[in-house]
Design a protein around this motif. Structure first.
Motif, PDB file in Angstrom:
ATOM      1  N   GLY A  16       0.828  -1.259   0.210  1.00 26.84           N
ATOM      2  CA  GLY A  16      -0.011  -0.102  -0.246  1.00 26.84           C
ATOM      3  C   GLY A  16       0.836   1.261   0.148  1.00 26.84           C
ATOM      4  O   GLY A  16       2.025   1.350  -0.132  1.00 26.84           O
ATOM      5  N   SER A  17       0.267   2.518   0.137  1.00 30.50           N
ATOM      6  CA  SER A  17       0.817   3.681   0.017  1.00 30.50           C
ATOM      7  C   SER A  17       0.383   4.650   1.273  1.00 30.50           C
ATOM      8  O   SER A  17      -0.748   4.477   1.819  1.00 30.50           O
ATOM      9  CB  SER A  17       0.446   4.633  -1.413  1.00 30.50           C
ATOM     10  N   ARG A  19       0.792   8.845   2.378  1.00 32.25           N
ATOM     11  CA  ARG A  19       1.528  10.191   2.267  1.00 32.25           C
ATOM     12  C   ARG A  19       1.819  11.004   3.620  1.00 32.25           C
ATOM     13  O   ARG A  19       0.628  11.319   4.232  1.00 32.25           O
ATOM     14  CB  ARG A  19       1.157  11.133   1.226  1.00 32.25           C
ATOM     15  N   ARG A  68      10.927   3.984  -4.131  1.00 33.95           N
ATOM     16  CA  ARG A  68       9.408   3.683  -3.567  1.00 33.95           C
ATOM     17  C   ARG A  68       9.001   4.885  -2.660  1.00 33.95           C
ATOM     18  O   ARG A  68       7.995   5.256  -2.674  1.00 33.95           O
ATOM     19  CB  ARG A  68       9.380   2.653  -2.479  1.00 33.95           C
ATOM     20  N   THR A  70       9.199   9.312  -1.960  1.00 37.56           N
ATOM     21  CA  THR A  70       9.333  10.371  -2.854  1.00 37.56           C
ATOM     22  C   THR A  70       9.136  11.637  -1.867  1.00 37.56           C
ATOM     23  O   THR A  70       8.110  11.639  -1.310  1.00 37.56           O
ATOM     24  CB  THR A  70       8.744  10.581  -3.932  1.00 37.56           C
ATOM     25  N   GLN A  83       6.069  10.740  -0.023  1.00 38.18           N
ATOM     26  CA  GLN A  83       4.993   9.845  -0.810  1.00 38.18           C
ATOM     27  C   GLN A  83       5.659   8.441  -0.461  1.00 38.18           C
ATOM     28  O   GLN A  83       6.887   8.360  -1.068  1.00 38.18           O
ATOM     29  CB  GLN A  83       4.550  10.157  -1.862  1.00 38.18           C
ATOM     30  N   ASN A  85       5.193   4.379  -1.383  1.00 40.60           N
ATOM     31  CA  ASN A  85       4.858   3.513  -2.283  1.00 40.60           C
ATOM     32  C   ASN A  85       5.111   2.210  -1.904  1.00 40.60           C
ATOM     33  O   ASN A  85       6.262   2.012  -1.395  1.00 40.60           O
ATOM     34  CB  ASN A  85       4.582   4.001  -3.530  1.00 40.60           C
ATOM     35  N   SER A  86       4.559   1.075  -2.290  1.00 37.40           N
ATOM     36  CA  SER A  86       4.906  -0.177  -2.273  1.00 37.40           C
ATOM     37  C   SER A  86       5.658  -0.514  -1.029  1.00 37.40           C
ATOM     38  O   SER A  86       6.887  -0.993  -0.580  1.00 37.40           O
ATOM     39  CB  SER A  86       6.187  -0.524  -3.278  1.00 37.40           C
TER      40      SER A  86
END
Length: 124
Positions: A16-17, A19, A68, A70, A83, A85-86
């Motif tokens: 999942g992600s 932020r 992954r 940022t 951010q 991700n993964s």
């Protein structure tokens, strides 16, 4: 007073992600600093993972998160984002944003203004 306040942590499944946000006050993101994202897992040392030099636009991420995670800025609102991700279970930690010197943002020991942290938990 210079302050950093993190938000956006939570519980997410593997892959999942999330932020994370870092709200800065008492200084401007146009000033010559770097903002770094750190994390500390239970029983482990705090480690720097991603950072950006505010006036030099040089984002950096460590090998463990590169590709992954940022880091980005919203200077109009004095916000810095991470951010993610993964996400993996090994990303579980308390995440902190901090202010440090520029232009090289990855000199982790030079960060000296810290937020209170936000918990990120990645379930397997």
């Amino acid at each position: 007073e210079v302050q950093l306040v993190e938000s956006g942590g939570g519980l997410v499944q593997t892959g999942g992600s999330l932020r994370l946000s870092c709200a800065a006050s008492g200084f401007s993101l146009d000033d010559d600093y770097s903002i770094g994202w750190f994390r500390q897992a239970p029983g482990k040392k705090r480690e720097g993972v991603s950072c950006i030099s505010l006036n030099h636009g040089r984002p950096y991420s460590t090998d463990s998160v590169r590709g992954r995670f940022t880091v980005s800025t919203d200077k109009a609102n004095n916000l810095v984002y991470l951010q993610m991700n993964s996400l993996k279970p090994e990303d579980t930690a308390v995440y902190y944003c901090a202010r440090g010197p520029a232009p090289i943002c990855a000199i982790w020991y030079e960060y000296n203004v810290w937020g209170q942290g936000t918990q990120v938990t990645v379930s397997s």
